[in-house]
Design an enzyme around this catalytic site. Sequence first.
Site, short mmCIF file in Angstrom:
data_model
loop_
_atom_site.label_atom_id
_atom_site.label_comp_id
_atom_site.label_asym_id
_atom_site.label_seq_id
_atom_site.Cartn_x
_atom_site.Cartn_y
_atom_site.Cartn_z
N ASP A 24 0.85 -1.19 0.00
CA ASP A 24 0.00 0.00 0.00
C ASP A 24 0.89 1.24 0.00
O ASP A 24 1.54 1.54 1.00
CB ASP A 24 -0.87 -0.08 1.27
CG ASP A 24 -1.67 1.19 1.52
OD1 ASP A 24 -1.82 2.00 0.58
OD2 ASP A 24 -2.14 1.34 2.67
N ASP A 28 -4.00 3.98 2.36
CA ASP A 28 -5.46 3.83 2.53
C ASP A 28 -5.84 2.41 2.98
O ASP A 28 -7.01 2.07 3.05
CB ASP A 28 -6.21 4.20 1.23
CG ASP A 28 -5.88 3.23 0.07
OD1 ASP A 28 -5.00 2.36 0.25
OD2 ASP A 28 -6.50 3.35 -0.99
N ASP A 32 -1.71 -1.14 -3.97
CA ASP A 32 -1.94 -0.41 -5.22
C ASP A 32 -0.76 -0.61 -6.18
O ASP A 32 0.26 -1.23 -5.83
CB ASP A 32 -2.16 1.08 -4.92
CG ASP A 32 -1.15 1.61 -3.94
OD1 ASP A 32 0.06 1.45 -4.20
OD2 ASP A 32 -1.55 2.17 -2.88
N GLU A 260 -7.05 -20.41 -16.28
CA GLU A 260 -7.44 -20.92 -14.97
C GLU A 260 -8.49 -21.99 -15.21
O GLU A 260 -9.69 -21.76 -15.11
CB GLU A 260 -8.01 -19.81 -14.07
CG GLU A 260 -8.12 -20.28 -12.63
CD GLU A 260 -9.39 -19.86 -11.94
OE1 GLU A 260 -9.46 -20.02 -10.73
OE2 GLU A 260 -10.33 -19.39 -12.60
N HIS A 322 -4.98 -17.03 -4.47
CA HIS A 322 -5.84 -16.19 -3.63
C HIS A 322 -7.20 -16.83 -3.35
O HIS A 322 -8.06 -16.18 -2.76
CB HIS A 322 -6.04 -14.84 -4.33
CG HIS A 322 -6.76 -15.01 -5.64
ND1 HIS A 322 -6.18 -15.66 -6.72
CD2 HIS A 322 -8.00 -14.67 -6.03
CE1 HIS A 322 -7.05 -15.70 -7.72
NE2 HIS A 322 -8.17 -15.10 -7.32
O1 ISL Z 1 -12.64 -20.03 -5.01
C1 ISL Z 1 -13.10 -21.09 -5.31
C2 ISL Z 1 -13.74 -21.92 -4.33
O2 ISL Z 1 -13.76 -21.24 -3.12
C3 ISL Z 1 -12.98 -21.57 -6.69
O3 ISL Z 1 -13.99 -22.44 -7.03
C4 ISL Z 1 -12.97 -20.41 -7.64
O4 ISL Z 1 -14.20 -19.79 -7.65
C5 ISL Z 1 -12.64 -20.85 -9.04
O5 ISL Z 1 -11.35 -21.37 -8.98
C6 ISL Z 1 -12.67 -19.65 -9.98
O6 ISL Z 1 -11.84 -18.64 -9.51
C7 ISL Z 1 -11.66 -17.48 -10.25
O7 ISL Z 1 -12.88 -16.90 -10.67
C8 ISL Z 1 -13.74 -16.40 -9.66
C9 ISL Z 1 -13.03 -15.54 -8.64
O8 ISL Z 1 -13.85 -15.33 -7.53
C10 ISL Z 1 -11.72 -16.17 -8.18
O9 ISL Z 1 -11.06 -15.31 -7.30
C11 ISL Z 1 -10.93 -16.46 -9.42
O10 ISL Z 1 -9.65 -16.95 -9.12
C12 ISL Z 1 -14.81 -15.62 -10.37
O11 ISL Z 1 -14.23 -14.68 -11.22
#
Ligand code: ISL
Length: 516
Positions: A24, A28, A32, A260, A322
């Site tokens: 950060d 805030d 960023d 992904e 994440h």
């Molecule tokens: O986070 C999950 C379960 O808790 C996963 O099923 C996840 O939703 C999935 O891997 C897809 O993730 C991606 O798309 C989502 C977003 O919330 C995630 O942060 C992202 O990595 C929707 O855009």
Amino acid sequence: MTELTAQWWRDAVVYQVYPRSFCDSDGDGIGDLAGIESKLDHLQWLGVDAVWLSPVYRSPMADFGYDISDHCDVDPVFGDLAAFDRLVAAVHDRDMFLVMDYVANHTSDQHPWFRAALGSAESPDRRRYIWRDPAPDGGPPNNWIRAFSPEPAWTLDESSGQYYLHLFLPEQPDLNWSDPRVRRDMGEVLRFWMDRGVDGFRADVIHCIGKPEHLEDAPQDLAGLPACIFDQGPGTHECLRELRRVIDGDSPEEHLFLGETAVFDRRQQLSYLGDGDELHLAFNFLAVHTRWDAAAWRSELAATYEAYGELDAWPTWVLSNHDIPRQATRFGSVARARAAAVLLLTQRGTPFLYQGEELGLLDAEVPPHRQVDPGGRDGCRAPMPWSADERGGWVPDMWLPPPPSAATVSVEAQRGDDGSMLAHHRRLLELRRSLPVLRSGDFELLDAPEGVLRYRRHLPDPAAGPHTIEVAINFTASVARDAVSPGEQLAGTHHAGGPSGISDTLLPDEARVVVP
Ligand code: ISL
């Protein structure tokens, strides 16, 4: 200055930055772009080759940036386009690559396309999203379930009387990729960011973008599962080929197209690579969900290398991100996470590190009144501790509480300590960079005592360094004998390196990289 080289990702280790929680710069409580720029020297010192940024687009933040309301702007909380351009230049100045998130399956419900689509079945923007009449009983059009909670993947738009599809939150309506305008405009988004210098894209839930024309009920065995894991059929592949042509442009294989592919069927995962004309790389989430157990990893590695080998495809290796509990939390100890780093960084394929993994961070325990993520994923998103104080250098009203023990588990506390997790990662990254056998050598499993995983990497004709490397990892809390070939130790969990590895014994949680 980074020279774009064909398939640079095959030699790279990619570091995921979750911008809200990285650094950060303006106090805030939210990370960023300028904060990220200020830490690039640190990432270069650590030894990673590329940075993947989770979304920084303009967003109402219902899903913390995975709900985009403007694909061609930066959210003010992170900075602006000028700050983005500075970051790209600063990454390239350090000979690193910048990969951006690309969220193609859905937009925010605040996106102008969706605002225009709402309410009027006549609007030309209507077709950008997926609308269906209610079922005969007035309920949702099919039995699909959205992610994050067992609720329908459909929300009724009262003014038109139709439902729209959202595989994630109601605030994340799914785009209709059979609409030519969606395909054209989402292709333009890629060009917009490539023109600004980005070196590739991590495409969010990209396996979901095509949808079958008749959205039939999921079969009984899948009915309770979120629809975002379904194979959506041939439509997705057609879209991927089209996107790949945009990404390749006039300079094929210079921009990464990473998916992904959050699916749990290996054949389905591999299908998104097409005949080399869809994704370059697909995340292997089967590895992410492999428990800390030597036999489980042995079979995961064997299955991955066999399947990828048959197609001559390049694997990926990732242990955290994440969305999932960090491995120090998930595997039960920092000692195991330390051994897991050896496992991750000695594979054939492209490894990914998630910010904080290099410190051995544990998930934060986030009390109910501080929880903000609708998917319950706050713990692994706790802000990165830079300095050795209880908030890791963040202001008191940081957007999420710090991870535990920020005072000892921080960059400041670990940087000067040769025995730290950070130093361990730095050594492993340096080793991978200096030894071609670790990046591109063959992989072969070796016999090992129960609870130990042992493998060999071999390069018939290396440009430099040893031809053969052996890795042995003790997954148990007992001493393992006859577990590793005696030889020069290059890296390990317990000894930094040097000619110490003359014994064939591994201590509990010990991992060793040796020249046998
Ligand atoms: O986070 C999950 C379960 O808790 C996963 O099923 C996840 O939703 C999935 O891997 C897809 O993730 C991606 O798309 C989502 C977003 O919330 C995630 O942060 C992202 O990595 C929707 O855009």
